[in-house]
Write a protein that holds these residues in place. Structure first.
Motif, PDB file in Angstrom:
ATOM      1  N   ALA A 353       0.832  -1.209   0.000  1.00 24.89           N
ATOM      2  CA  ALA A 353       0.000   0.000   0.000  1.00 24.89           C
ATOM      3  C   ALA A 353       0.867   1.261   0.000  1.00 24.89           C
ATOM      4  CB  ALA A 353      -0.927  -0.006   1.219  1.00 24.89           C
ATOM      5  N   THR A 356       2.376   1.703  -3.473  1.00 21.30           N
ATOM      6  CA  THR A 356       1.357   2.170  -4.411  1.00 21.30           C
ATOM      7  C   THR A 356       1.093   3.662  -4.226  1.00 21.30           C
ATOM      8  OG1 THR A 356       0.329  -0.020  -4.393  1.00 21.30           O
ATOM      9  CG2 THR A 356      -1.008   1.811  -5.227  1.00 21.30           C
ATOM     10  N   LYS A 357       0.984   4.100  -2.975  1.00 21.74           N
ATOM     11  CA  LYS A 357       0.731   5.509  -2.671  1.00 21.74           C
ATOM     12  C   LYS A 357       1.898   6.391  -3.134  1.00 21.74           C
ATOM     13  CE  LYS A 357      -0.296   8.628   1.196  1.00 21.74           C
ATOM     14  NZ  LYS A 357      -0.500   8.718   2.666  1.00 21.74           N
ATOM     15  N   SER A 358       3.118   5.941  -2.867  1.00 21.74           N
ATOM     16  CA  SER A 358       4.305   6.721  -3.235  1.00 21.74           C
ATOM     17  C   SER A 358       4.412   6.866  -4.750  1.00 21.74           C
ATOM     18  CB  SER A 358       5.572   6.060  -2.684  1.00 21.74           C
ATOM     19  OG  SER A 358       6.727   6.746  -3.080  1.00 21.74           O
ATOM     20  N   GLU A 360       1.974   6.607  -6.907  1.00 22.79           N
ATOM     21  CA  GLU A 360       0.846   7.406  -7.382  1.00 22.79           C
ATOM     22  C   GLU A 360       1.134   8.908  -7.186  1.00 22.79           C
ATOM     23  OE1 GLU A 360      -2.472   8.801  -9.036  1.00 22.79           O
ATOM     24  OE2 GLU A 360      -1.765   6.729  -9.146  1.00 22.79           O
ATOM     25  N   LYS A 361       1.739   9.250  -6.063  1.00 27.69           N
ATOM     26  CA  LYS A 361       2.116  10.654  -5.815  1.00 27.69           C
ATOM     27  C   LYS A 361       3.088  11.140  -6.884  1.00 27.69           C
ATOM     28  CE  LYS A 361       3.055  12.120  -1.646  1.00 27.69           C
ATOM     29  NZ  LYS A 361       3.636  12.165  -0.280  1.00 27.69           N
TER      30      LYS A 361
END
Length: 592
Positions: A353, A356-358, A360-361
Motif C-alpha cells: 500500500a 502504491t501511494k508513493s 501514485e504521488k
C-alpha cells in the motif's frame, strides 16, 4: 553621546579586506582602504573593481551605483590617512605579531574615541587589544568570505571591551544588513571552532586512506546537503590558513581533535596550499582557478580495473519499515525484479500500500507516468517466507538496528541464498563484519547504507570489510549507479563516512552550549549563515532525535576511544529526561 559611524578604515586589501571595503561603501560609508605598498593598493583596487563589475553584470548593481560606491573609497599605502576614521577594521594575514604591531601604530594615529576592530578568525582578540594603550576600544569583527554576500558577522567582546563600544559595533553590523552574533574571545569563536574540527577530521580520514577525497566530499554534500565537501573547502580556504587556525585552536584548548593533521603541514611546506597555488587536495586548471582537473588520484572506472561483475537481475529486500519500503521502490523503478519479505501478511500488505501511494504521488506530480507506475508495481512481489529469496542475486536487509537480530537473519540467508548471491546490510552504525561472520561466505557480505528517504537521497555508502571480495565491491558500486545513486566507498568503521564526520561536530556544538559560550540560536545562526549549512546543529539534532544521536556518539567513542568523542553530558541528561527532539515535542527547543 557617540557619533554615528560615517567614515571607516580597512587595513589589508586581499579578498577579505576588499570585500569588507565593498560592504561599507555599499552602505554609504566613506572608506579609507590601506595596503602595505602601492602595488598591493592596486591589487586591492582590482579586487573591488572585479567584484562590483560582477555585480553590475548580474544586474545586482547599476553602473551609477558602482561609480558612487567606488567614489567613496580612498586607496592609500599610508596608515596616517586613517586619522579621521571613527572605526578601523584590520584584515591582514593571521599572524599575531603583525596584528599587534598594526594596532600599536593605530593607537597613536586615530582619535581616542575611535574604535579598533580585528577581523581575525582565530587569534585571541585580547592579546591584540593589549598592544594598545586603551584595550577597552578594541573588538573583534569577524566577517565571512565573500564579505559582500555572507550575511553573518561574529562580534567578539573581550573581558575588557567597553559595553558602549561593543553595542556600537553590533549596531553597525545590523546597519550593514548583517546578522551579528555575539561571542567571547575563544579561539575559532563559534563557526571556525565547530567547522575546523570537522575539516581536520576529514583530512585525517583522507590521510589514513580510509576513503578517497572524492568520496569524502560527495558523502557530505549528498548525505548532509552541505554546499561543499570538506576537502574541497580546505582547498578554497587555503591549507596554510587552515593550519594556522587549527594550530591556534589547539594551543589554546589543547583538544587533540584540533591538532592539525600532519599531512596539512606537509602539503603547505610543499607549496600545495589549495586553489590559490593550483594544487591542494585536488589539482586545478591554474592558480586561483576553481576548475578541478584530473590527476594521479582521480578515480578510474570499474571497467578499467579488469574486475568481472556479478550479474544482478533479481533483488531481495528484508524488512517492512520506511527504509525497506524505499529501497524496494528504488530497485523496482530501476527495472529490477524485487521480492520483499516481511514478518506477517499484514506487513506485506502495508508495504504494498505504501509503495502504491508513493508511486501514485509521483504520477500526480509529473515525476512519473502511469505506465512507469504500473511497470514498477509489476516488478514487486511480497512474501512472508525468507525461503522465497533462494534465487535472488542480491539481498538487502533493512531490519531493526539490533546486532543479534541481523546476525540471525544473515545465518538464515547464508543457508537459503544461492552460491554467489551478495548479502548486503543497510546498517548505519553496526559493524558489517559482525554480520559477515555469521555466514560461511563472508566474502559475499557488504554494507549498502542508504539514506532516508531512500527514494530521494542520492547517496549510498558502500562499506567493505576485511573479507569482502573485490568483485562484490565492484558489483555493488556498479549497481548503485544503475539505480540512480551515487556510491561512496569506505572501510568497516563506526559511523562510516557521514556519521563519523557529522556527529563529532554535533557533539562539539552541544559542548559549546553546555559551556555557556553561546546560545543554541546563535550557534545555529553561525553555522547556517556563516558556513551555508542547510540546518544548524541543534535544529538537526532535534530532527534526528537526541536518543539516536547519543547512540551513534557512544558507538563512535567505543570504536575510537577518543576523549573528544565522548558524548556531552548535556546530551545524556536531555535523553534521560525524555527530551528527544521533535518526536517528543521537546529537545534543545520546545515544539507545539
Amino acid at each position: 553621546m557617540a557619533r554615528d559611524i560615517t567614515k571607516v578604515g580597512v587595513i589589508g586589501l586581499g579578498t577579505m579586506g576588499a570585500g569588507i571595503v565593498e560592504v561599507f561603501a555599499r552602505n554609504g560609508i566613506e572608506v579609507v582602504a590601506v595596503e602595505v605598498d602601492d602595488e598591493a593598493v592596486e591589487r586591492g583596487r582590482e579586487h573591488l573593481d572585479t567584484s562590483t563589475g560582477r555585480a553590475v553584470a548580474r544586474g545586482k548593481l547599476s553602473e551609477d551605483d558602482q561609480a558612487a560606491l567606488v567614489s567613496r573609497v580612498q586607496f592609500t599605502s599610508n596608515l596616517n590617512d586613517l586619522k579621521d576614521c571613527q572605526l578601523v577594521v584590520e584584515a591582514v594575514p593571521e599572524h599575531l605579531h603583525l596584528k599587534k604591531e598594526i594596532f600599536a601604530r593605530l593607537d597613536q594615529i586615530v582619535d581616542e574615541d575611535a574604535i579598533l576592530a580585528t577581523n581575525t578568525s582565530s587569534l585571541p582578540v585580547t592579546e591584540i587589544a593589549v598592544a594598545t594603550s586603551n584595550p577597552k576600544r578594541v573588538v573583534g569583527m569577524h566577517f565571512f568570505n565573500p564579505a559582500p554576500v555572507m550575511q553573518f558577522v561574529e562580534v567578539i567582546k573581550t573581558v575588557v571591551t567597553a559595553d558602549d563600544i561593543f553595542e556600537r559595533v553590533k549596531g553597525l553590523a545590523k546597519r550593514l544588513g548583517k546578522q551579528p552574533v555575539v561571542v567571547g574571545d575563544k579561539a575559532g569563536f563559534i563557526a571556525n571552532a565547530l567547522l575546523f574540527g570537522y575539516l581536520n577530521h576529514a583530512v585525517s580520514m583522507y590521510e589514513s586512506k580510509y576513503a578517497s577525497r572524492e568520496d569524502i566530499d560527495a558523502a557530505m554534500r549528498l548525505g548532509c546537503g552541505y554546499p561543499m565537501g570538506p576537502l574541497a573547502l580546505m582547498d578554497l580556504i587555503g591549507l596554510d590558513t587552515a593550519y594556522e587556525i587549527l594550530d591556534t585552536m589547539y594551543k589554546q584548548g589543547r583538544d587533540r581533535l584540533h591538532a592539525p593533521s600532519p599531512i596539512i603541514k606537509q602539503m603547505v611546506s610543499a607549496g600545495l596550499r589549495g586553489r590559490k597555488t593550483g594544487r591542494g587536495f585536488y589539482t586545478y586548471a591554474a592558480p586561483g582557478s576553481s576548475q578541478v582537473v584530473e590527476d594521479a588520484q582521480t578515480p578510474r572506472p570499474n571497467g578499467e580495473r579488469g574486475i568481472a561483475l556479478r550479474p544482478i537481475a533479481r533483488v531481495g529486500v528484508v524488512g517492512s519499515g520506511t527504509m525497506a519500503t524505499g529501497i524496494v521502490e528504488v530497485f523496482a523503478k530501476a527495472g529490477y525484479d524485487v521480492i520483499y519479505v516481511a514478518r506477517a501478511s499484514t506487513k506485506v500488505d502495508s508495504v504494498r500500500a505504501a509503495l502504491t501511494k508513493s508511486l501514485e504521488k509521483a504520477v500526480q506530480r509529473g515525476k512519473a507516468t502511469e505506465a512507469d507506475r504500473d511497470a514498477a508495481l509489476a516488478k514487486i512481489t511480497g512474501s512472508t517466507r525468507l525461503d522465497d529469496l533462494a534465487e535472488v542475486d542480491i539481498v538487502v536487509e533493512a531490519v531493526v538496528e539490533d546486532l543479534h537480530v541481523k546476525q540471525a537473519l544473515f545465518e538464515n540467508l547464508d543457508e537459503i541464498c544461492k552460491p554467489g548471491a551478495i548479502l548486503a546490510t543497510t546498517t548505519s552504525s553496526l559493524p558489517v563484519i559482525e554480520c559477515a561472520s555469521a555466514t560461511k561466505r563472508p566474502q559475499d557480505v557488504i554494507g549498502m547504507h542508504f539514506f532516508n528517504p531512500a527514494q530521494v537521497m542520492k547517496l549510498v555508502e558502500v562499506v567493505h570489510t576485511v573479507s569482502t571480495a573485490d568483485d562484490v565491491l565492484a558489483t555493488v558500486q556498479d549497481l548503485c549507479v544503475k539505480i540512480g545513486k551515487h556510491p561512496v566507498t569506505c572501510g568497516d568503521r563506526a559511523g562510516f563516512i557521514v556519521n563519523a564526520l557529522l556527529f563529532p561536530y554535533l557533539n562539539d556544538a552541544v559542548k559549546m552550549l553546555e559551556a555557556n559560550y553561546s546560545t543554541a540560536d546563535d550557534i545555529d545562526t553561525a553555522m547556517k549563515t556563516g558556513c551555508s549549512l542547510p540546518m544548524g546543529p541543534f535544529e538537526l539534532l532535534d530532527v534526528v532525535g537526541l536518543d539516536v544521536a547519543l547512540a551513534i556518539e557512544r558507538e563512535l567513542y567505543l570504536e575510537f576511544r577518543e576523549r573528544g568523542y565522548a558524548p556531552a553530558p548535556l546530551l545524556e541528561h536531555l535523553v534521560t529526561a525524555g527530551y528527544l527532539g521533535r518526536k517528543s515535542s521537546r529537545g534543545f527547543r520546545t515544539y507545539a
